[in-house]
Scaffold this motif. Structure first.
Motif, mmCIF file in Angstrom:
data_model
loop_
_atom_site.group_PDB
_atom_site.id
_atom_site.type_symbol
_atom_site.label_atom_id
_atom_site.label_comp_id
_atom_site.label_asym_id
_atom_site.label_seq_id
_atom_site.Cartn_x
_atom_site.Cartn_y
_atom_site.Cartn_z
ATOM 1 N N PRO A 121 44.462 29.717 41.796
ATOM 2 C CA PRO A 121 45.791 29.310 42.282
ATOM 3 C C PRO A 121 46.706 30.501 42.555
ATOM 4 O O PRO A 121 47.457 30.502 43.532
ATOM 5 C CB PRO A 121 46.338 28.442 41.146
ATOM 6 C CG PRO A 121 45.140 27.939 40.440
ATOM 7 C CD PRO A 121 44.142 29.042 40.518
ATOM 8 N N MET A 122 46.619 31.535 41.702
ATOM 9 C CA MET A 122 47.464 32.709 41.903
ATOM 10 C C MET A 122 47.118 33.415 43.205
ATOM 11 O O MET A 122 47.993 33.955 43.888
ATOM 12 C CB MET A 122 47.298 33.691 40.735
ATOM 13 C CG MET A 122 47.684 33.094 39.405
ATOM 14 S SD MET A 122 49.294 32.313 39.454
ATOM 15 C CE MET A 122 50.285 33.502 38.605
ATOM 16 N N GLU A 123 45.817 33.397 43.540
ATOM 17 C CA GLU A 123 45.392 34.006 44.795
ATOM 18 C C GLU A 123 46.001 33.262 45.972
ATOM 19 O O GLU A 123 46.511 33.868 46.911
ATOM 20 C CB GLU A 123 43.872 33.917 44.877
ATOM 21 C CG GLU A 123 43.172 35.234 44.818
ATOM 22 C CD GLU A 123 41.680 35.010 44.801
ATOM 23 O OE1 GLU A 123 41.121 35.052 43.698
ATOM 24 O OE2 GLU A 123 41.081 34.775 45.871
ATOM 25 N N ILE A 124 45.924 31.934 45.911
ATOM 26 C CA ILE A 124 46.436 31.122 47.017
ATOM 27 C C ILE A 124 47.953 31.299 47.136
ATOM 28 O O ILE A 124 48.496 31.395 48.236
ATOM 29 C CB ILE A 124 46.091 29.625 46.789
ATOM 30 C CG1 ILE A 124 44.579 29.425 46.814
ATOM 31 C CG2 ILE A 124 46.754 28.742 47.846
ATOM 32 C CD1 ILE A 124 43.917 29.736 48.129
ATOM 33 N N LEU A 125 48.619 31.377 45.997
ATOM 34 C CA LEU A 125 50.080 31.502 46.013
ATOM 35 C C LEU A 125 50.519 32.959 46.193
ATOM 36 O O LEU A 125 51.711 33.261 46.138
ATOM 37 C CB LEU A 125 50.674 30.938 44.715
ATOM 38 C CG LEU A 125 50.355 29.462 44.440
ATOM 39 C CD1 LEU A 125 50.806 29.069 43.042
ATOM 40 C CD2 LEU A 125 51.020 28.573 45.491
ATOM 41 N N LYS A 126 49.537 33.851 46.359
ATOM 42 C CA LYS A 126 49.805 35.285 46.545
ATOM 43 C C LYS A 126 50.599 35.855 45.375
ATOM 44 O O LYS A 126 51.554 36.618 45.545
ATOM 45 C CB LYS A 126 50.543 35.539 47.868
ATOM 46 C CG LYS A 126 49.803 34.972 49.070
ATOM 47 C CD LYS A 126 49.955 35.871 50.289
ATOM 48 C CE LYS A 126 48.879 35.627 51.320
ATOM 49 N NZ LYS A 126 48.878 34.290 51.901
ATOM 50 N N LYS A 179 48.749 37.012 42.600
ATOM 51 C CA LYS A 179 47.729 37.625 41.760
ATOM 52 C C LYS A 179 48.082 39.089 41.501
ATOM 53 O O LYS A 179 48.156 39.882 42.429
ATOM 54 C CB LYS A 179 46.364 37.526 42.434
ATOM 55 C CG LYS A 179 45.219 37.867 41.522
ATOM 56 C CD LYS A 179 43.901 37.690 42.237
ATOM 57 C CE LYS A 179 42.779 38.380 41.452
ATOM 58 N NZ LYS A 179 41.524 38.321 42.181
ATOM 59 N N ASN A 180 48.331 39.385 40.259
ATOM 60 C CA ASN A 180 48.616 40.770 39.875
ATOM 61 C C ASN A 180 48.219 40.972 38.418
ATOM 62 O O ASN A 180 47.586 40.100 37.815
ATOM 63 C CB ASN A 180 50.102 41.084 40.092
ATOM 64 C CG ASN A 180 50.985 40.068 39.382
ATOM 65 O OD1 ASN A 180 50.570 39.434 38.404
ATOM 66 N ND2 ASN A 180 52.196 39.897 39.865
ATOM 67 N N GLY A 181 48.578 42.101 37.867
ATOM 68 C CA GLY A 181 48.200 42.410 36.492
ATOM 69 C C GLY A 181 48.694 41.372 35.498
ATOM 70 O O GLY A 181 47.971 40.977 34.581
ATOM 71 N N ALA A 200 49.312 38.211 36.059
ATOM 72 C CA ALA A 200 48.546 36.979 36.222
ATOM 73 C C ALA A 200 47.225 37.099 35.479
ATOM 74 O O ALA A 200 46.788 36.164 34.797
ATOM 75 C CB ALA A 200 48.302 36.706 37.705
ATOM 76 N N ARG A 201 46.607 38.261 35.601
ATOM 77 C CA ARG A 201 45.336 38.506 34.933
ATOM 78 C C ARG A 201 45.493 38.396 33.418
ATOM 79 O O ARG A 201 44.696 37.764 32.736
ATOM 80 C CB ARG A 201 44.873 39.914 35.296
ATOM 81 C CG ARG A 201 43.445 40.013 35.712
ATOM 82 C CD ARG A 201 43.137 41.475 35.949
ATOM 83 N NE ARG A 201 42.243 41.933 34.910
ATOM 84 C CZ ARG A 201 40.929 41.758 34.970
ATOM 85 N NH1 ARG A 201 40.389 41.153 36.005
ATOM 86 N NH2 ARG A 201 40.150 42.178 33.993
ATOM 87 N N LYS A 202 46.555 38.981 32.945
ATOM 88 C CA LYS A 202 46.824 38.975 31.509
ATOM 89 C C LYS A 202 47.019 37.539 31.038
ATOM 90 O O LYS A 202 46.482 37.109 30.017
ATOM 91 C CB LYS A 202 48.072 39.837 31.247
ATOM 92 C CG LYS A 202 48.710 39.696 29.891
ATOM 93 C CD LYS A 202 48.594 40.988 29.115
ATOM 94 C CE LYS A 202 48.882 40.866 27.637
ATOM 95 N NZ LYS A 202 49.130 39.537 27.104
ATOM 96 N N ARG A 203 47.786 36.788 31.829
ATOM 97 C CA ARG A 203 48.045 35.394 31.486
ATOM 98 C C ARG A 203 46.752 34.577 31.480
ATOM 99 O O ARG A 203 46.533 33.749 30.596
ATOM 100 C CB ARG A 203 49.044 34.819 32.490
ATOM 101 C CG ARG A 203 49.507 33.424 32.161
ATOM 102 C CD ARG A 203 50.639 32.980 33.063
ATOM 103 N NE ARG A 203 50.649 31.532 33.174
ATOM 104 C CZ ARG A 203 51.055 30.717 32.213
ATOM 105 N NH1 ARG A 203 51.512 31.211 31.085
ATOM 106 N NH2 ARG A 203 51.015 29.409 32.377
ATOM 107 N N ALA A 204 45.895 34.847 32.473
ATOM 108 C CA ALA A 204 44.616 34.131 32.548
ATOM 109 C C ALA A 204 43.781 34.427 31.303
ATOM 110 O O ALA A 204 43.191 33.522 30.703
ATOM 111 C CB ALA A 204 43.859 34.538 33.809
ATOM 112 N N LEU A 205 43.751 35.699 30.907
ATOM 113 C CA LEU A 205 42.976 36.059 29.722
ATOM 114 C C LEU A 205 43.549 35.390 28.470
ATOM 115 O O LEU A 205 42.803 34.893 27.620
ATOM 116 C CB LEU A 205 42.961 37.587 29.552
ATOM 117 C CG LEU A 205 42.181 38.348 30.627
ATOM 118 C CD1 LEU A 205 42.373 39.847 30.492
ATOM 119 C CD2 LEU A 205 40.697 37.999 30.567
ATOM 120 N N ASP A 206 44.886 35.347 28.387
ATOM 121 C CA ASP A 206 45.524 34.681 27.241
ATOM 122 C C ASP A 206 45.171 33.201 27.203
ATOM 123 O O ASP A 206 44.846 32.655 26.143
ATOM 124 C CB ASP A 206 47.053 34.832 27.320
ATOM 125 C CG ASP A 206 47.491 36.263 27.026
ATOM 126 O OD1 ASP A 206 46.647 37.045 26.540
ATOM 127 O OD2 ASP A 206 48.657 36.593 27.297
#
Ligand SMILES: Nc1ncnc2c1ncn2[C@@H]1O[C@H](COP(=O)(O)OP(=O)(O)OP(=O)(O)O)[C@@H](O)[C@H]1O
Ligand SMILES: [Mg+2]
Lengths: 252, 258
Positions: free
Chosen positions: B106-111, B113-115, B117-123
């Protein structure tokens, strides 16, 4: 794991060895004339003796197949994309595509030779023609078979059509594209050989015809074996590309 | 509604008719009215095929209603809102992406995606117990693990509304109970308004502030139950009298208990 790997190679190799063995026994046991059927060892000898000739002619056929197949991919995939993304295009051209496919390619080959001459181009075009259809059909099928829920997910995020295509539809269609490509690559070899049979100055198909007309059966058999090796190499190339581009398909 | 609670979503006389080829029109949803309060967890409980998925899709903006109004934050919806998160009936992960990349989709689609977002995904993956599986592909996960990943994907962009369509329907009872507690934990952290479709009475009562019980097709709201059991709720709750009373009420509305 290891034992599995051994049996993965052991049984196919044994199959080939068995066939060659039966072939040998048959020729020796019934004292068959080498003009009718040469011994496997004789074919192997000729292959080693004539390796330069076989490689040169093989290279010519290889290029015809590769270029024809590459052109089929380069045109077939975008055409499939166009057909699946527009109802009008699909309605206009899909029946035409199916219609032209039912024309036997062998029957068209002489005309292609008239248009493109005896050289490399006519073989490329015939290889392209036979390889094109499975690629278009399988790619179109794959693009239409995208799981609806994935599309819904993308739509719910207001993804653009390009995003949907690049991030969902295309990767989801890849397995279909590869199964089409595997069929196409084998057909491309057949197409190139048909072209060479009808009229050529080089290539393994041409060599086979020449050897046959000179009643040089062992050389004809050597060309035949070389052709099947060529086919296997091309097929293996597609499988290797599949492994690289679709690593997820293996690990389960 | 009452006091200082604030309405998040209102449905008025929503109807959905499917016009089918060579067949008479099928009324999937008939005259549904309901209100969902901000931050509330609402279950849509009903028999299979009654129209729950259809109603959820209408809320998601994926299917237009044939009639009636759907208002979200006071505005009529037309089409999907990107700040909704959806968990589908099947995990529906992309086999060609790793678990982490699936969550980041979703972050990719909503543009976005960054550090961060990655951190949040890992959490999020850690929160649902998938730490160590970030780089794995979905086909190496069990069904329950896949559904957890799919839950992370729905939460990654901090949705204001979380729509879940029988997300745990295909799981075994134990995993399902575990996932129920996980969902309540997540909700405590995120505070997202949640609409949860299920056909399990126990699940609906355990999770929800409000249970809307639907009749058989065409779906109408047969009963509205307010489950006034305070959170946090724990698994033993399922065996209390108070809980069983709600189960009985829901069951009666569905016609399975007297
Ligand atoms: N696109 C469609 N076209 C025609 N009919 C549809 C369509 N989608 C759903 N229906 C019909 O609407 C009815 C409700 O379907 P829906 O998927 O909403 O049920 P459900 O309550 O989610 O069921 P389940 O619990 O089994 O998932 C069903 O009878 C179904 O056949
Ligand atoms: Mg459903």
């Amino acid at each position: 794991m290891k034992l599995e790997n051994i049996s993965k190679y052991f049984y196919p190799v044994m199959g080939v060895v068995l066939v060659i063995f039966v072939w040998h026994i048959y020729v020796v046991g019934f004292d068959i004339n080498p003009v009718v059927l040469p011994k496997p060892l004789l074919v192997l000898n000729i292959m080693i003796e004539e390796r330069v000739l076989l490689l040169t002619e093989g290279w010519a056929t290889f290029k015809e197949c590769v270029y024809g197949f590459a052109l089929a991919l380069a045109l077939g995939i975008p055409i499939a994309v166009a057909l699946t993304s527009s109802k009008t295009l699909n309605l206009t051209f899909y029946p035409l595509l199916i219609g032209t496919q039912s024309v036997p390619k062998v029957a068209v080959a002489p005309i292609i030779l008239v248009w493109f001459g005896l050289g490399f181009e006519s073989k490329l075009v015939i290889a392209f023609l036979v390889a094109f259809f499975p690629i278009v059909i399988d790619t179109a099928t794959g693009l239409r078979a995208t799981p609806q829920e994935l599309l819904d997910l993308a739509v719910s995020l207001r993804a653009s059509r390009l995003q949907i295509f690049l991030k969902i539809q295309f990767p989801a269609a890849l397995p279909f594209i590869f199964s089409g490509a595997k069929v196409a690559v084998t057909l491309a070899v057949i197409g190139a050989v048909i072209g060479e049979f009808i009229g050529a100055t080089e290539g393994l198909g041409n060599l086979l015809l020449v050897a046959n007309s000179q009643v040089d059966t062992p050389l004809a058999w050597a060309s035949l074996v070389a052709l099947s090796v060529l086919g296997m190499v091309m097929f293996a190339g597609v499988v290797a590309a599949e492994r690289i581009l679709m690593p997820w398909a293996e690990d389960h | 509604m009452v006091g200082d609670t604030c309405s998040f979503c209102e449905l008025e006389n929503v109807r959905k008719v499917f016009h089918r080829k060579n067949d008479e029109p099928l009324v999937a949803i008939d005259d549904v009215c309901c209100e969902i309060i901000e931050g509330e967890l609402v279950s849509l409980l009903g028999p299979s095929g009654c129209g729950k998925t259809t109603l959820l899709r209408i809320l998601a903006g994926l299917t237009p209603a044939s009639d009636g109004t759907v208002r979200i934050r006071g505005k009529d919806i037309n089409g999907p809102e990107p700040d909704f998160g959806i968990v589908f009936q099947t995990p529906n992960l992309m086999p060609w992406r790793t678990v982490l990349d699936n969550v980041l989709f979703p972050m990719e689609i909503l543009k976005l995606k960054n550090g961060d977002a990655r951190k949040r995904a890992l959490d999020l993956l850690e929160l649902v117990g998938l730490k160590g599986f970030e780089k794995v592909r979905p086909n190496q996960l069990s069904g329950g693990m896949q559904q957890r990943a799919s839950l992370c994907r729905a939460l990654i962009h901090k949705p204001s509304l979380l729509l879940m369509d029988e997300p745990f329907g295909a799981l075994d009872e134990l995993t399902r109970m575990e996932m129920n507690d996980l969902l309540l934990d997540i909700r405590r952290v995120t505070n997202a308004t949640t609409v949860f479709v299920t056909h399990s009475i126990t699940e609906a009562v355990y999770l929800s502030d409000q249970v809307l019980v639907f009749s058989t097709r065409p779906a109408r709201v047969a009963t509205r139950l307010r489950i006034d059991i305070p959170y946090p709720r724990s698994p033993e709750l399922r065996y209390t009298e108070q809980f069983n009373k709600f189960e009985k009420l829901a069951g009666a509305a569905l016609g399975v208990t007297r």
